[in-house]
Design an enzyme around this catalytic site. Sequence first.
Site, PDB file in Angstrom:
ATOM      1  N   ARG A 185      -2.599  -2.175   0.329  1.00  0.00           N
ATOM      2  CA  ARG A 185      -4.055  -2.340   0.233  1.00  0.00           C
ATOM      3  C   ARG A 185      -4.717  -1.586   1.381  1.00  0.00           C
ATOM      4  O   ARG A 185      -4.148  -1.441   2.462  1.00  0.00           O
ATOM      5  CB  ARG A 185      -4.432  -3.818   0.336  1.00  0.00           C
ATOM      6  CG  ARG A 185      -3.909  -4.670  -0.797  1.00  0.00           C
ATOM      7  CD  ARG A 185      -4.178  -6.161  -0.592  1.00  0.00           C
ATOM      8  NE  ARG A 185      -3.629  -6.742   0.615  1.00  0.00           N
ATOM      9  CZ  ARG A 185      -2.358  -7.073   0.808  1.00  0.00           C
ATOM     10  NH1 ARG A 185      -1.478  -6.858  -0.138  1.00  0.00           N
ATOM     11  NH2 ARG A 185      -1.960  -7.633   1.930  1.00  0.00           N
ATOM     12  N   THR A 220       1.469   1.561  -4.819  1.00  0.00           N
ATOM     13  CA  THR A 220       1.318   1.551  -6.273  1.00  0.00           C
ATOM     14  C   THR A 220       0.067   2.295  -6.733  1.00  0.00           C
ATOM     15  O   THR A 220      -0.125   2.474  -7.924  1.00  0.00           O
ATOM     16  CB  THR A 220       1.233   0.098  -6.795  1.00  0.00           C
ATOM     17  OG1 THR A 220       0.108  -0.539  -6.195  1.00  0.00           O
ATOM     18  CG2 THR A 220       2.499  -0.671  -6.473  1.00  0.00           C
ATOM     19  N   LYS A 221      -0.792   2.693  -5.785  1.00  0.00           N
ATOM     20  CA  LYS A 221      -2.030   3.415  -6.090  1.00  0.00           C
ATOM     21  C   LYS A 221      -2.126   4.627  -5.173  1.00  0.00           C
ATOM     22  O   LYS A 221      -1.584   4.628  -4.075  1.00  0.00           O
ATOM     23  CB  LYS A 221      -3.259   2.532  -5.836  1.00  0.00           C
ATOM     24  CG  LYS A 221      -3.341   1.309  -6.689  1.00  0.00           C
ATOM     25  CD  LYS A 221      -4.564   0.500  -6.303  1.00  0.00           C
ATOM     26  CE  LYS A 221      -4.613  -0.787  -7.103  1.00  0.00           C
ATOM     27  NZ  LYS A 221      -5.703  -1.654  -6.676  1.00  0.00           N
ATOM     28  N   ALA A 249       4.580  -0.431   7.617  1.00  0.00           N
ATOM     29  CA  ALA A 249       5.962  -0.817   7.346  1.00  0.00           C
ATOM     30  C   ALA A 249       6.034  -1.860   6.237  1.00  0.00           C
ATOM     31  O   ALA A 249       5.224  -2.769   6.163  1.00  0.00           O
ATOM     32  CB  ALA A 249       6.600  -1.367   8.612  1.00  0.00           C
ATOM     33  N   SER A 256      10.136  19.521  -1.991  1.00  0.00           N
ATOM     34  CA  SER A 256       9.516  20.486  -1.083  1.00  0.00           C
ATOM     35  C   SER A 256       9.095  19.751   0.179  1.00  0.00           C
ATOM     36  O   SER A 256       8.464  18.697   0.094  1.00  0.00           O
ATOM     37  CB  SER A 256       8.276  21.114  -1.718  1.00  0.00           C
ATOM     38  OG  SER A 256       8.630  21.850  -2.857  1.00  0.00           O
ATOM     39  N   HIS A 282      11.846   4.377 -15.353  1.00  0.00           N
ATOM     40  CA  HIS A 282      12.688   4.043 -16.498  1.00  0.00           C
ATOM     41  C   HIS A 282      11.837   3.509 -17.637  1.00  0.00           C
ATOM     42  O   HIS A 282      10.778   2.934 -17.430  1.00  0.00           O
ATOM     43  CB  HIS A 282      13.733   2.977 -16.118  1.00  0.00           C
ATOM     44  CG  HIS A 282      14.614   3.408 -15.007  1.00  0.00           C
ATOM     45  ND1 HIS A 282      15.651   4.285 -15.188  1.00  0.00           N
ATOM     46  CD2 HIS A 282      14.610   3.104 -13.686  1.00  0.00           C
ATOM     47  CE1 HIS A 282      16.246   4.483 -14.036  1.00  0.00           C
ATOM     48  NE2 HIS A 282      15.632   3.780 -13.105  1.00  0.00           N
TER      49      HIS A 282
END
Length: 168
Positions: A157, A142-143, A137, A50, A88
Amino acid sequence: MLTIIFKLISFVQRKYEQRRKYILKTRFATCGNNVDIHLSCNILAPAYLSIGNNSSVGAYTTIFAGFGVSIGKNCLISTNCGISSVNHIQEAYIRYEGDSAEATGSKPVIIGDNVWLGMNTCVLPGITIGDNSIVGAGSVVTKNIPSNEIWVGNPARFVKKLDMPAQQ
């Protein structure tokens, strides 16, 4: 004579690009107005994607929307980004026996309104990026990123809070 041939080739190429973008957009779960998808983008499972109004996806970006990717309004996804809602199985003995969302860690990705992802940014499954945020960039997200913040790095970060003017 050569200019006529180049103009003809350019015309045919523009028509091809317009047609390809139109067909691609009709396969999205939802697609807002004035959405620009660069011709070289690779969108896997477009039925689960979307995109809101006035958003842009840059060249060579790959979006794997198998478990759902939502991109808000007025977003800028720069060149060569990767956004995936699919993961995966880590254990080799389970990997080829069967696939389920719980076992793989596949989760939807939500990108809020007015978000800017810099060049070569990678957004992993299950991530939510809040409204008005910027990801620098080369970052690997990951959070979850709250609204109105700048994040950079690998892994991404927090850098600073954005001062947003009051809405009138």
